[in-house]
Design an enzyme around this catalytic site. Sequence first.
Site, mmCIF file in Angstrom:
data_model
loop_
_atom_site.group_PDB
_atom_site.id
_atom_site.type_symbol
_atom_site.label_atom_id
_atom_site.label_comp_id
_atom_site.label_asym_id
_atom_site.label_seq_id
_atom_site.Cartn_x
_atom_site.Cartn_y
_atom_site.Cartn_z
ATOM 1 N N GLU A 1 -24.900 -21.762 29.000
ATOM 2 C CA GLU A 1 -24.353 -20.955 27.850
ATOM 3 C C GLU A 1 -25.833 -20.418 26.998
ATOM 4 O OE1 GLU A 1 -21.348 -23.755 27.442
ATOM 5 O OE2 GLU A 1 -20.208 -22.100 26.520
ATOM 6 N N HIS B 1 -15.138 -19.237 25.907
ATOM 7 C CA HIS B 1 -16.130 -19.630 26.671
ATOM 8 C C HIS B 1 -16.574 -18.529 27.430
ATOM 9 C CE1 HIS B 1 -13.970 -23.795 27.307
ATOM 10 N NE2 HIS B 1 -14.794 -23.797 26.394
ATOM 11 N N ARG C 1 -24.756 -18.320 18.485
ATOM 12 C CA ARG C 1 -23.303 -18.288 19.265
ATOM 13 C C ARG C 1 -22.260 -18.137 18.095
ATOM 14 N NH1 ARG C 1 -19.706 -23.485 20.714
ATOM 15 N NH2 ARG C 1 -18.109 -22.123 21.978
ATOM 16 N N ARG D 1 -7.091 -31.464 23.543
ATOM 17 C CA ARG D 1 -6.182 -30.316 23.343
ATOM 18 C C ARG D 1 -4.860 -30.377 24.281
ATOM 19 N NH1 ARG D 1 -10.451 -25.730 22.859
ATOM 20 N NH2 ARG D 1 -12.167 -27.232 22.170
ATOM 21 N N ASN E 1 -26.246 -22.733 17.626
ATOM 22 C CA ASN E 1 -24.735 -22.908 17.427
ATOM 23 C C ASN E 1 -24.669 -23.943 16.586
ATOM 24 O OD1 ASN E 1 -22.342 -23.427 18.150
ATOM 25 N ND2 ASN E 1 -22.809 -24.297 20.183
#
Length: 394
Positions: A378, A173, A84, A232, A9
């Site tokens: 993940e 996600h 990823r 955010r 990633n």
Amino acid sequence: MNASVLVINCGSSSVKYALIEADPKAPRLDGIAERLGSAEAQLKGNDSAGERFIKSLPGADHAEAISAILDSLEGRRPSAVGHRIVHGGEHFTEAALIDEHVIAAIETTAALAPLHNPANLVGVAATQKVFPSLPQVAVFDTAFHQTLPPRAYRYALPETLYHDHGIRRYGFHGTSHAFVSQRAGELSDRGTGGWLTAHLGNGCSTSAVWQNQSLDTSMGLTPLEGLVMGTRSGDVDPGLHAHLHRQLGWSLDEIDQVLNKQSGLLGLSGLTNDMREIEAAAEKGHTGASLALEVFGYRIAKSLAALSCALPRLDGVVFTGGIGENSPLIRRHVIGLLPHFGFSLDDAANEVTIRGKEGRLDNAAPNGPQVWVIPTDEEGRIAMETRHCLEACA
Ligand code: ADP
């Protein structure tokens, strides 16, 4: 396929990695190379005995970091690499074996994820340099949500913005929502029915999953839409940008920066983006922290209620991510706002289920919706999709 998969990633100055064997019980070697390109670059990881190590890599670039990762694998060698990739646009509905066409397609979606896709591709190039003969697979955050119907993915904007510029809701996600909804189907007597999933980490999103297919999700064109997150804002009035520009003279870059980096839990609390610190401060009576908890939980409950419209049947909700897995307080707050759906929390089970444990947290009536906490994986999902992709290509 028994491939041992190196999951990568890659960010603009970091490379997260995990070496994952097909046997789920085999220990994982994982870690992160960070501050790449600077004198402070370093590799931090876990060895097979679970011990932490740190190695200084002054000035290392991504390829040098990946060489250092290879050296740290205790002689174990991957037989494939799974990357990823944040944005697959409409090109990718599933993982793809990387070749020049796949790279070109990822490049064309860079406008939709300017901070992420180019960095992900730097990781692909660096990994190809270090492992020129290994198959490399791209696994997309957006792919799981490509099953959204038009009513969920279209914005009410002029058609040409969708057809000519790809302006639509994509969702993110995906590997996490896919993993926990599938796991809920395995653990629960309801099977792969209708699950609402809440991934609550630094980034937060919800999803409505029916029989392993995503039917709606809270993030949109970018990962800014939807829930309140660490820094955010999530949803705001679309008129806000024009208002801030006209009234305060802010540029688009300034507005973007405020909504992405200075809002969310941090903006509401005026303290921090870290949920543990917010909970501790609220406990001591900090008004901003208490407000941040209120807004955060309310917006999750509102999103879950809205997403339930996507499901033919509601079998339950699954909490995951650092907050979803570890915060009994947030889970209690969210479920407490949804009594009219028949949700009912087992408070004792809720309080004890933290830190990597999966379990059922409700005392609902036999037909009532269940509440689960399921730690996300993940990296494990990326490794699994990498293996499936290679099997399909063989
Ligand atoms: P990322 O999205 O970066 O992978 P994580 O999924 O690890 O992040 O989630 C990070 C969030 O989880 C932080 O807000 C952190 O405070 C929160 N968190 C971790 N442990 C706890 C805990 N015990 N109680 C409440 N929040 C927690």
